[in-house]
Design a protein around this motif. Structure first.
Motif, PDB file in Angstrom:
ATOM      1  N   ASP A 209       0.833  -1.201   0.000  1.00 39.92           N
ATOM      2  CA  ASP A 209       0.000   0.000   0.000  1.00 39.92           C
ATOM      3  C   ASP A 209       0.871   1.256   0.000  1.00 39.92           C
ATOM      4  O   ASP A 209       1.789   1.376   0.815  1.00 39.92           O
ATOM      5  CB  ASP A 209      -0.897  -0.019   1.239  1.00 39.92           C
ATOM      6  N   ASP A 210       0.588   2.189  -0.893  1.00 37.53           N
ATOM      7  CA  ASP A 210       1.412   3.391  -0.979  1.00 37.53           C
ATOM      8  C   ASP A 210       1.179   4.349   0.175  1.00 37.53           C
ATOM      9  O   ASP A 210       1.977   5.261   0.420  1.00 37.53           O
ATOM     10  CB  ASP A 210       1.210   4.102  -2.325  1.00 37.53           C
ATOM     11  N   GLN A 211       0.090   4.145   0.937  1.00 37.66           N
ATOM     12  CA  GLN A 211      -0.178   4.982   2.109  1.00 37.66           C
ATOM     13  C   GLN A 211       0.216   4.291   3.416  1.00 37.66           C
ATOM     14  O   GLN A 211       0.094   4.886   4.492  1.00 37.66           O
ATOM     15  CB  GLN A 211      -1.659   5.348   2.154  1.00 37.66           C
ATOM     16  N   PHE A 212       0.639   3.051   3.345  1.00 36.37           N
ATOM     17  CA  PHE A 212       1.097   2.290   4.511  1.00 36.37           C
ATOM     18  C   PHE A 212       0.049   2.280   5.629  1.00 36.37           C
ATOM     19  O   PHE A 212       0.362   2.451   6.807  1.00 36.37           O
ATOM     20  CB  PHE A 212       2.440   2.830   5.021  1.00 36.37           C
ATOM     21  N   ARG A 213      -1.201   2.040   5.255  1.00 39.51           N
ATOM     22  CA  ARG A 213      -2.279   1.996   6.230  1.00 39.51           C
ATOM     23  C   ARG A 213      -2.186   0.730   7.087  1.00 39.51           C
ATOM     24  O   ARG A 213      -1.705  -0.305   6.639  1.00 39.51           O
ATOM     25  CB  ARG A 213      -3.631   2.053   5.512  1.00 39.51           C
ATOM     26  N   ASP A 214      -2.654   0.830   8.324  1.00 38.84           N
ATOM     27  CA  ASP A 214      -2.682  -0.324   9.220  1.00 38.84           C
ATOM     28  C   ASP A 214      -3.556  -1.429   8.652  1.00 38.84           C
ATOM     29  O   ASP A 214      -4.618  -1.168   8.065  1.00 38.84           O
ATOM     30  CB  ASP A 214      -3.248   0.068  10.587  1.00 38.84           C
ATOM     31  N   ASN A 215      -3.104  -2.675   8.845  1.00 38.93           N
ATOM     32  CA  ASN A 215      -3.947  -3.819   8.504  1.00 38.93           C
ATOM     33  C   ASN A 215      -5.026  -4.000   9.566  1.00 38.93           C
ATOM     34  O   ASN A 215      -4.772  -3.807  10.761  1.00 38.93           O
ATOM     35  CB  ASN A 215      -3.107  -5.093   8.411  1.00 38.93           C
ATOM     36  N   PRO A 216      -6.243  -4.371   9.154  1.00 35.29           N
ATOM     37  CA  PRO A 216      -7.323  -4.567  10.131  1.00 35.29           C
ATOM     38  C   PRO A 216      -7.152  -5.874  10.891  1.00 35.29           C
ATOM     39  O   PRO A 216      -6.514  -6.819  10.398  1.00 35.29           O
ATOM     40  CB  PRO A 216      -8.584  -4.603   9.261  1.00 35.29           C
ATOM     41  N   PRO A 217      -7.719  -5.965  12.099  1.00 34.01           N
ATOM     42  CA  PRO A 217      -7.639  -7.223  12.860  1.00 34.01           C
ATOM     43  C   PRO A 217      -8.425  -8.332  12.181  1.00 34.01           C
ATOM     44  O   PRO A 217      -9.400  -8.081  11.460  1.00 34.01           O
ATOM     45  CB  PRO A 217      -8.248  -6.857  14.212  1.00 34.01           C
ATOM     46  N   ASN A 218      -7.996  -9.550  12.418  1.00 33.11           N
ATOM     47  CA  ASN A 218      -8.671 -10.729  11.883  1.00 33.11           C
ATOM     48  C   ASN A 218      -9.594 -11.284  12.972  1.00 33.11           C
ATOM     49  O   ASN A 218      -9.117 -11.837  13.970  1.00 33.11           O
ATOM     50  CB  ASN A 218      -7.649 -11.785  11.482  1.00 33.11           C
ATOM     51  N   PRO A 219     -10.898 -11.150  12.814  1.00 39.21           N
ATOM     52  CA  PRO A 219     -11.817 -11.608  13.869  1.00 39.21           C
ATOM     53  C   PRO A 219     -11.798 -13.123  14.073  1.00 39.21           C
ATOM     54  O   PRO A 219     -12.250 -13.612  15.115  1.00 39.21           O
ATOM     55  CB  PRO A 219     -13.187 -11.141  13.374  1.00 39.21           C
ATOM     56  N   ALA A 220     -11.250 -13.859  13.107  1.00 42.40           N
ATOM     57  CA  ALA A 220     -11.245 -15.326  13.210  1.00 42.40           C
ATOM     58  C   ALA A 220      -9.986 -15.864  13.881  1.00 42.40           C
ATOM     59  O   ALA A 220      -9.895 -17.070  14.136  1.00 42.40           O
ATOM     60  CB  ALA A 220     -11.389 -15.941  11.820  1.00 42.40           C
ATOM     61  N   TRP A 221      -9.028 -14.989  14.188  1.00 44.88           N
ATOM     62  CA  TRP A 221      -7.769 -15.476  14.763  1.00 44.88           C
ATOM     63  C   TRP A 221      -7.970 -15.971  16.182  1.00 44.88           C
ATOM     64  O   TRP A 221      -8.724 -15.380  16.965  1.00 44.88           O
ATOM     65  CB  TRP A 221      -6.718 -14.368  14.761  1.00 44.88           C
ATOM     66  N   LEU A 222      -7.280 -17.074  16.519  1.00 43.84           N
ATOM     67  CA  LEU A 222      -7.345 -17.638  17.862  1.00 43.84           C
ATOM     68  C   LEU A 222      -5.942 -17.758  18.434  1.00 43.84           C
ATOM     69  O   LEU A 222      -4.983 -18.043  17.687  1.00 43.84           O
ATOM     70  CB  LEU A 222      -8.004 -19.026  17.832  1.00 43.84           C
ATOM     71  N   PRO A 223      -5.783 -17.544  19.736  1.00 40.78           N
ATOM     72  CA  PRO A 223      -4.464 -17.747  20.356  1.00 40.78           C
ATOM     73  C   PRO A 223      -3.945 -19.150  20.082  1.00 40.78           C
ATOM     74  O   PRO A 223      -4.707 -20.115  20.010  1.00 40.78           O
ATOM     75  CB  PRO A 223      -4.755 -17.536  21.853  1.00 40.78           C
TER      76      PRO A 223
END
Length: 533
Positions: A209-223
């Protein structure tokens, strides 16, 4: 086969060079070793070998951290060894595909050493440098695939550089035209030597990304799962601008005759197929890894095949992969009996199959003791089962010491059953999985319906996945796969009654003629030739 390219009707075989054959006793495979074992590939019947990276490297990620794109690392030999291997392979009718790693270099590459020397160096913009955030931390929340932040602070110049993988693997800035041209020149170097194509590592990562925006969280991720999956990589890869880069790369290969561009792309089908490019001017084969992550049952497999066939753009040639150097071996994922079904599936579906070395032997993941771990991912995120060493162990060739792989100490341990599970033993066994793979490849070569025919779904129910392969006026073939643990009966269509059985996964059903109902044993696959039209 005159109406299809070699990479369409052929079978590709991946060689992980560290683990195929050692010729000098240091315990690590090399180019002379691969050359010594070309006869196995010819006997098996494959058409091309893809060789994982052989370039000069500090080996922080075992060759995926490169210091020179136009050389050979001494651990694998010399350039003349590569030239001899290429000549011998071509002399046997085998194509040679090299790994190409354009997303990142080693931090020891002269380009990066120049880039980090000063903010004003001419190569500063060859890599991705950013000022710290207001709090002095990383510029954004992007994560590295091997754990932790994807940003490494450089005290000498007061900026962070981006690395999608290890900090020893800084990412190149593919928005810089000078970087692109330097990498295309590297491609031309090998194409001029006669290489038949490239598998491009992490192709979908090249543009950020040319604006280096933050990636959004993944709601499906588990510890307990890989850290990289905590975020959706929306801005750090698969950006729209990547497709112009792929088209440029393809244009380089198109100036040479009969070369193939393969892209490593771990994306859902609907995003994967975009890499064929507008007017089919992108990758010839965007690698399709759907079977690697599939739930191993008839309904899910059939759905994946049908969805993929439906998503392919006009003129897009399909391809299928069951394993590679980054994934658990297929026999570990599905078991020994289903590994035979998987082999029949891979080698009878429409499109180009890629076979990972050792899978023709039914090799399983090899247990790696903590003190034997080599993989940096396992070292960075221990205990999560992310290590790739278990699928990279040496090829067992015979029952001799170290299975004929080396006269020294193997860099990784051999499979515990190497005294019986090796090429020599299985080649002599008429019912082995190796014999099955050889016969499947021979069948694929012999029948146009398999290497260039249409795919026609037939039935998916009660653990059975069945489909037809059809090619012009040739007799259709029918493939029936039983993913279940019990005997299944398949009612055949009217034109299939009396079909000839060509091959079973057990290699013990021959010269059978079917009636109106086909009986499949547990975890069995069959290939039938239907009656003339």
């Amino acid at each position: 086969m005159s109406d299809t390219a070699w990479w369409q009707h052929g079978t590709i075989y991946q060689v992980y060079p560290r683990s195929f054959q050692d010729s000098d006793g240091d315990g690590v495979g090399d180019l002379k070793g691969i050359r010594q074992r070309l006869d196995h590939l010819c006997w098996l019947g494959v058409d091309a070998l893809w060789i994982s990276p052989i370039y000069p490297s500090p080996m922080a990620d075992f060759g995926y951290d490169i210091t020179d794109y136009r050389g050979v690392d001494p651990i694998f030999g010399r350039m003349e060894d590569f030239d001899h291997l290429l000549a011998d392979a071509h002399g046997r009718g085998l194509k040679v595909i090299l790994d190409f790693v354009p997303n990142h270099t080693s931090d020891h590459h002269p380009w990066f050493m120049e880039s980090r020397s000063s903010r004003h160096n001419a190569k500063r913009d060859w890599y991705i440098w950013r000022d710290p955030a207001l709090d002095g931390g990383p510029p954004n929340n992007w994560l590295a695939n091997f754990g932790g932040s994807a940003w490494e602070y450089d005290p000498a110049t007061g900026q962070y550089y981006y690395h999608a993988f290890l900090k020893e693997q800084p990412d190149l800035n593919w928005r810089n035209p000078a970087v692109r041209e330097a990498m295309y020149d590297a491609l031309r170097f090998w194409l001029d030597r006669g290489v038949d194509g490239f598998r491009v590592d992490v192709l979908w990562h090249l543009i950020k990304d040319d604006q280096f925006r933050d990636n959004p969280p993944n709601p499906a991720w588990l510890p307990g799962h890989a850290g990289i999956d905590r975020l959706l990589q929306r801005y750090s890869c698969d950006r729209p601008e990547i497709h112009s880069v792929v088209a440029e790369m393809r244009a380089v290969l198109d100036r040479y005759s009969s070369r193939v561009l393969i892209g490593e792309i771990y994306l859902p089908i609907e995003r994967l197929v975009a890499y064929y490019g507008r007017d089919m001017a992108g990758a010839h084969l965007p690698f399709n890894f759907q079977l690697i992550f599939a739930a191993w049952n008839a309904r899910d497999i059939a759905r994946i095949v049908d969805d993929y066939e439906a998503a392919l753009p006009q003129g897009g040639w399909p391809n299928w992969v069951l394993g590679n150097h980054d994934q658990k071996r297929i026999a570990t994922r599905v078991g020994a009996a289903q590994a035979r079904v998987a082999a029949m599936l891979l080698l009878t579906l429409r499109g180009t199959p890629t076979l990972y070395y050792g899978d023709e032997l039914g090799l399983e993941n090899v247990p790696i003791a903590p003190e034997q771990v080599q993989d940096p991912w396992e070292k960075n995120e221990p205990g999560l089962g992310l290590g790739r060493d278990p699928a990279r162990t040496p090829m067992p060739w015979d029952e001799s010491e170290n299975a004929g792989f080396t006269l020294g100490k193997p860099w990784l341990p051999l499979n515990p059953d190497h005294a019986t599970r090796n090429v020599a033993a299985l080649a002599a066994d008429p019912n082995s999985i190796l014999t099955l793979c050889r016969q499947l490849i021979a069948l694929r070569r012999a029948y146009p319906a398999l290497h260039r025919g249409r795919y026609l779904p037939l039935r998916t129910e009660d653990d059975i996945f069945a489909f037809r392969r059809s090619c012009g006026q040739q007799r259709d073939l029918l493939v029936a796969l039983n993913f279940g643990q019990t005997v299944k009966r398949l009612a055949l269509p009217p034109d299939a009654a009396g079909a000839d059985l060509l091959l079973s996964t057990g290699l013990d059903r021959i010269r059978e003629s079917t009636g109106e109902v086909l009986q499949l044993r547990p975890r069995e696959g069959l290939v039938l030739q239907l009656m003339p039209r």
